[in-house]
Design an enzyme around this catalytic site. Structure first.
Site, PDB file in Angstrom:
ATOM      1  N   ARG A  50       0.436  -1.138   0.431  1.00  0.00           N
ATOM      2  CA  ARG A  50       0.156   0.163   0.265  1.00  0.00           C
ATOM      3  C   ARG A  50       0.899   1.205   0.289  1.00  0.00           C
ATOM      4  NH1 ARG A  50      -5.044   0.211   1.312  1.00  0.00           N
ATOM      5  NH2 ARG A  50      -4.559  -1.942   1.928  1.00  0.00           N
ATOM      6  N   THR A  51       1.284   1.671   0.869  1.00  0.00           N
ATOM      7  CA  THR A  51       2.901   2.652   0.909  1.00  0.00           C
ATOM      8  C   THR A  51       3.618   2.541  -0.157  1.00  0.00           C
ATOM      9  OG1 THR A  51       2.446   1.762   3.592  1.00  0.00           O
ATOM     10  CG2 THR A  51       3.981   3.833   2.421  1.00  0.00           C
ATOM     11  N   LYS A  79      22.255 -11.267   1.907  1.00  0.00           N
ATOM     12  CA  LYS A  79      22.776 -12.051   1.678  1.00  0.00           C
ATOM     13  C   LYS A  79      23.871 -10.824   2.905  1.00  0.00           C
ATOM     14  CE  LYS A  79      23.860 -12.095  -3.080  1.00  0.00           C
ATOM     15  NZ  LYS A  79      22.903 -11.263  -3.837  1.00  0.00           N
ATOM     16  N   ARG A 100      11.163   1.867   3.868  1.00  0.00           N
ATOM     17  CA  ARG A 100      10.842   1.463   5.146  1.00  0.00           C
ATOM     18  C   ARG A 100      11.372  -0.518   5.743  1.00  0.00           C
ATOM     19  NH1 ARG A 100       5.141   1.751   5.773  1.00  0.00           N
ATOM     20  NH2 ARG A 100       4.299  -0.428   6.967  1.00  0.00           N
ATOM     21  N   HIS A 128       6.273   7.197  11.264  1.00  0.00           N
ATOM     22  CA  HIS A 128       5.374   6.995  10.167  1.00  0.00           C
ATOM     23  C   HIS A 128       4.817   8.432   9.058  1.00  0.00           C
ATOM     24  CE1 HIS A 128       3.741   5.005   6.032  1.00  0.00           C
ATOM     25  NE2 HIS A 128       2.636   4.561   6.275  1.00  0.00           N
TER      26      HIS A 128
END
Ligand SMILES: [Zn+2]
Lengths: 302, 154
Positions: A50-51, A79, A100, A128
């Site tokens: 969504r974001t 890795k 994020r 956020h």
């Protein structure tokens, strides 16, 4: 100095208002080639479709190019590369980083390492800020003001970062009143109540989700998430108490609007969706304009 | 008088320098590390597990020819809040100081939040002290509060 956006309190009230102004401009005219020739890194160390789609739409409407990854499975992070090294590398490639990350404080740390600005698209349960700015834009659009509003916040007020950030931001405006509706397990943390007391802002706490909402200008709903409860029985007790149903809106003010950061589970009954007071889907669309505004502001393009 | 002489015998006097007294015995070596005393050439004597009414068991450090800046010495306030400094010139105590919790803390303390980036990648912790009376430190990164009860010295 580069303008990172990591926490909602990184911006002043004037900057909130500037973003609101720019968002309104982008809403009128969403396609503006301000990012032409620029590269934006979209680094999603944990998936959030969504974001990510909202950001990438905003970047595309500004004419920018996107590099990055949608989850760590497809990146060098699996890795064992450190966040430090990933950011060092990417900040050499891109003009802006949107990120994020599941760990709290990751965005603040990235901003310290990066030579280009960083916009935090969520760091664990911490911050956020672009969600908060789109919430504010939605409030401004529906109420015509950010002053003198009676804001009801419902559900998980303990862990809900969107609630905490919105509270901090709205407490910068004139005479807000806050009403908090939550079960004992999910009450608003003391530090936020202390903040309101220090600013002389009125607030009220309630256990019951009843007709007290008739005083509301904004009803901000959140998910009550099962994993927050140590005891599953406690969750069963409260999970159906904080559901907003169409009938409950009968005696509410005509200007009231229902907001929700989405996705919802069952906390807003689908019979609310067709009510003119439901605003959560438009709210999500406002996210595009607000993110265009934040990007333009961050890169001094407006 | 006798008491003073006994104390003097335990850790010998210095001519010039600083005496740090009333360190909780269990934190002596942490204090040495934080102040970097293990990396300097000065003469240092210390005594530990000395009787103390206040602390139960205390330690004392005497550093010759060394005077600490406030910023430097205040770093030990979290682990030796009752520490007292005697500044000595030519065997005479010329000044007495106490330590104060600084408003910013770098390193020294671990963030209480297991999901904090500082507990997952090699990063120096940074805190702003939001309350000194009942210790509360806000993490610069994850913004969570670490209090006295959850204080963990690195
Ligand atoms: Zn932290």
């Amino acid at each position: 100095m580069k303008k990172d956006l990591i926490s909602i309190t990184d911006y002043t009230k004037e900057e909130y208002l500037r973003i609101m102004e720019l968002a309104a401009d982008f809403e009128k005219n969403p396609n503006q080639d301000l990012l032409k020739g620029k590269v934006v890194a979209s680094l999603f160390f944990e998936p959030s479709t969504r974001t990510r789609l909202s950001f990438e739409t905003a970047i595309s409407r500004l004419g920018g190019r996107i590099i990055g990854f949608a989850d760590v499975g497809s990146s060098s992070v699996t890795k064992g590369e450190t966040l430090h090294d990933t950011i060092k590398m990417v900040s050499n490639y891109a003009d802006l980083i949107v990120m994020r990350h599941p760990l709290e404080g990751a965005a603040r740390y990235a901003a310290e390492i990066s030579a280009v600005p960083v916009i935090n698209a969520g760091d664990g349960a911490n911050q956020h800020p672009t969600q908060t700015l789109l919430d504010m834009y939605s409030i401004l659009k529906t109420q015509g003001t950010l002053d003198n509003l009676n804001i009801f916040m419902v559900g998980d007020l303990k862990y809900g970062r969107t609630v905490h950030s919105l509270l901090m931001a709205m407490s910068e405006f004139q005479n807000p009143i806050f009403n908090f509706i939550a079960p004992d397990e999910l009450l608003l943390p003391e530090e936020y109540k202390m903040h309101l007391r220090e600013k002389g802002i009125r607030y009220f706490e309630h256990r019951e989700f009843t007709d007290i909402i008739s005083a509301a200008d904004i009803i901000y709903m959140t998910r009550v998430q099962k994993e927050r409860f140590a005891d599953p029985i406690e969750y069963e007790k409260v999970k159906n108490v904080y559901i907003l149903r169409g009938k409950m809106l009968e005696n509410t003010k005509s200007n009231v609007r229902i907001l929700h950061p989405l996705p919802r589970v069952n906390e807003i009954h689908t019979d609310v969706d067709k009510n003119e007071k439901a605003y959560y889907f438009e709210q999500a669309l406002n996210g595009i304009f607000t993110r265009e505004a934040i990007i333009a502001y961050t890169l001094n393009l407006k | 008088m006798e008491e003073i002489i006994k104390k003097k015998l335990k850790v010998s006097a210095i001519r010039n320098g600083t005496v740090i007294d009333h360190i909780p015995a269990r934190n002596l070596f942490k204090v040495i590390t934080i102040l970097g005393l293990d990396k300097i050439e000065n003469q240092i004597t210390f005594g530990t597990n000395l009787e103390s009414e206040k602390l139960g068991s205390k330690a004392i450090i005497k550093v010759s020819d060394k005077y600490f800046e406030d910023d430097e010495i205040n770093k030990i306030a979290l682990i030796a809040p009752h520490a007292k400094l005697n500044i000595i010139h030519d065997y005479v105590v010329t000044e007495k100081k106490v330590v104060e919790i600084p408003s910013q803390i770098q390193g020294i303390v671990r963030c209480v939040n297991p999901k904090c980036i500082t507990n997952n990648e090699s990063i120096t912790t940074k805190f702003t002290v939001v309350s000194k009376a009942s210790l509360a430190m806000k993490c610069h990164y994850c913004e969570k509060i670490t209090d006295q009860e959850h204080l963990h010295i690195l």
